[in-house]
Scaffold this motif. Sequence first.
Motif, PDB file in Angstrom:
ATOM      1  N   GLY A 394       0.787  -1.226   0.000  1.00 38.72           N
ATOM      2  CA  GLY A 394       0.000   0.000   0.000  1.00 38.72           C
ATOM      3  C   GLY A 394       0.816   1.271   0.000  1.00 38.72           C
ATOM      4  N   GLN A 395       2.129   1.141   0.160  1.00 40.18           N
ATOM      5  CA  GLN A 395       2.997   2.316   0.199  1.00 40.18           C
ATOM      6  C   GLN A 395       4.054   2.266  -0.909  1.00 40.18           C
ATOM      7  OE1 GLN A 395       3.734   1.616   4.635  1.00 40.18           O
ATOM      8  NE2 GLN A 395       3.736   3.846   4.581  1.00 40.18           N
ATOM      9  N   MET A 396       3.731   1.618  -2.020  1.00 43.07           N
ATOM     10  CA  MET A 396       4.708   1.437  -3.076  1.00 43.07           C
ATOM     11  C   MET A 396       5.164   2.769  -3.673  1.00 43.07           C
ATOM     12  SD  MET A 396       6.660  -0.505  -4.762  1.00 43.07           S
ATOM     13  CE  MET A 396       6.057  -2.066  -4.145  1.00 43.07           C
ATOM     14  N   GLY A 397       4.226   3.692  -3.899  1.00 44.57           N
ATOM     15  CA  GLY A 397       4.603   4.995  -4.442  1.00 44.57           C
ATOM     16  C   GLY A 397       5.529   5.738  -3.497  1.00 44.57           C
ATOM     17  N   THR A 398       5.173   5.758  -2.218  1.00 48.65           N
ATOM     18  CA  THR A 398       6.001   6.441  -1.222  1.00 48.65           C
ATOM     19  C   THR A 398       7.368   5.776  -1.096  1.00 48.65           C
ATOM     20  OG1 THR A 398       3.980   7.000   0.000  1.00 48.65           O
ATOM     21  CG2 THR A 398       6.067   7.233   1.169  1.00 48.65           C
ATOM     22  N   ALA A 399       7.385   4.443  -1.037  1.00 44.26           N
ATOM     23  CA  ALA A 399       8.646   3.719  -0.886  1.00 44.26           C
ATOM     24  C   ALA A 399       9.551   3.923  -2.095  1.00 44.26           C
ATOM     25  CB  ALA A 399       8.373   2.227  -0.678  1.00 44.26           C
ATOM     26  N   SER A 400       8.967   3.944  -3.284  1.00 44.18           N
ATOM     27  CA  SER A 400       9.763   4.167  -4.490  1.00 44.18           C
ATOM     28  C   SER A 400      10.313   5.591  -4.513  1.00 44.18           C
ATOM     29  CB  SER A 400       8.906   3.923  -5.741  1.00 44.18           C
ATOM     30  OG  SER A 400       8.433   2.597  -5.771  1.00 44.18           O
ATOM     31  N   GLY A 401       9.502   6.531  -4.050  1.00 44.59           N
ATOM     32  CA  GLY A 401       9.988   7.902  -3.950  1.00 44.59           C
ATOM     33  C   GLY A 401      11.141   8.016  -2.969  1.00 44.59           C
ATOM     34  N   LEU A 402      11.043   7.301  -1.839  1.00 44.83           N
ATOM     35  CA  LEU A 402      12.122   7.317  -0.854  1.00 44.83           C
ATOM     36  C   LEU A 402      13.401   6.682  -1.412  1.00 44.83           C
ATOM     37  CD1 LEU A 402      10.509   6.519   2.618  1.00 44.83           C
ATOM     38  CD2 LEU A 402      11.788   8.571   1.972  1.00 44.83           C
ATOM     39  N   GLN A 403      13.225   5.663  -2.264  1.00 45.86           N
ATOM     40  CA  GLN A 403      14.399   5.071  -2.906  1.00 45.86           C
ATOM     41  C   GLN A 403      15.166   6.145  -3.678  1.00 45.86           C
ATOM     42  OE1 GLN A 403      13.524   2.147  -5.987  1.00 45.86           O
ATOM     43  NE2 GLN A 403      15.471   2.647  -6.975  1.00 45.86           N
ATOM     44  N   ARG A 404      14.433   6.939  -4.448  1.00 44.77           N
ATOM     45  CA  ARG A 404      15.076   8.005  -5.196  1.00 44.77           C
ATOM     46  C   ARG A 404      15.639   9.071  -4.261  1.00 44.77           C
ATOM     47  NH1 ARG A 404      14.359   8.393 -10.776  1.00 44.77           N
ATOM     48  NH2 ARG A 404      14.239   6.273 -11.563  1.00 44.77           N
TER      49      ARG A 404
END
Length: 466
Positions: A394-404
């Motif tokens: 449920g937090q894939m967008g946020t987690a991917s943003g944090l990766q960047r």
Amino acid sequence: MSPAADGHAVAGKPFGVRFVLPIALGSCLNPINSTMIATALVPIATEFHAGVAQTGWLIAALYLCCAVAQPTLGRIADLVGARRVYLVSLVLVMIAGIAGRIAPSLGWLVGVRVLLGIGTSGAYPSAMRLFRERADATGSPPPRTAMGVLSLMGVATSAVGPVLGGVLTGMFGWHAIFTVNVPLALVTFVLVFAWLPKDAPRHARRSLWRELDLPGIALFSGALLALMVFLLDIDHPQWLALPIAALLGALLAWHSLRRADPFIDLRMLGRHLPLSVTYLRAALAFTVVYCIFYGFAQWVEGAGGYSAAQAGIATVPLSILAGVASIAGARTRGLRGPFLLAFGCSVVGGIALLSIHAASPLWLMAAAVALFGVPQGLVSVTTQAAVYVQAPAGQMGTASGLQRTFSYVGAMAATVVIGLCYGHRPTDQGLHTLALVMAAVSGLLLVATIFDRTLPRADELSTSHP
């Protein structure tokens, strides 16, 4: 695209060209803007009578902004829809491209880079969210090949960025590296609008502004900015910036632990240790990658006396290896092997840089730096696969943003390292010092990866995320 047509596409081939191409094109905008400027820094500094520390803000401004904007826009994509975020971000990129063409001062240009940072930050977290939604809807395993295409496009454009920037600067002047964003973003906008399915209606329980955690964003931005103010002018340190950064960081931690859905979810990072390790690895690895992006081109032009176009040409072997490595990384089932190969090549690459100097022929310079294409290609695609498996669904967008975000922290660290090694201008001694730093960091990553037990196994990458 109508819902019926999209349903047919999902049933037939969920990750076909019409779905992947618009996503991959937009994800190229951030890496190409990150690297095109590498060969234009010297001409820009000459026109505006600026030094290495001042032009360093052209790099740091974009990454500082991206470090905040990526998880923010990822969060918005989770809340209101990835396609909506994607389209708005492309409009901002077009505006920045026009503004860069008429930039009258270095300060204006830094502002343009901030706008570019915001605009190009929407594509990647939106892409990962779209991939996840499509895979969940069809019961598909992680779309490793489709994500590999995404990573390959990003790596390829990152690698070709210095070449393209050098050619554009040589033919049309440095303004062209900003103007080229207009047609690139426009074509992508049309394809996203025509081919990607519309987002589902948002059923909000409270206002978007409350869900975004604006105080958390402000504290995070302030802490990073204060730290960069200190680090980017280390010769004349602004000592007051350090306690300000520490205070804002402490307030951010206190705020994040008290809030149910904070901007930087420290509880999530604590619960998902493998994901936290992946983020830390990305920050260190991209410090090395961006030291090459910016440090090598500046040295070739400033110490070697070559033109921007020639400096770009010197990165062609690196670009080719990066593309090959990215393809190989997308086809590899495991993660540990690609990481070990990447960091091993970085160590050897750092040693190779010790063999060149300003009087070396251009072909030898190109050969010495070529091995850094392997970590450039492998680290991005391998980290992406790790985050897909390790992040909460449920937090894939946020987690991917944090990766960047962590990748951009590495980029900002690289600007500091380059400034410390080069001083007022690039020299052979400065390059060799930079090479030793990169080799040491890569060696540390190599050893840490050998003993890392948090990396997903190959069988975990071939099944759907729980």
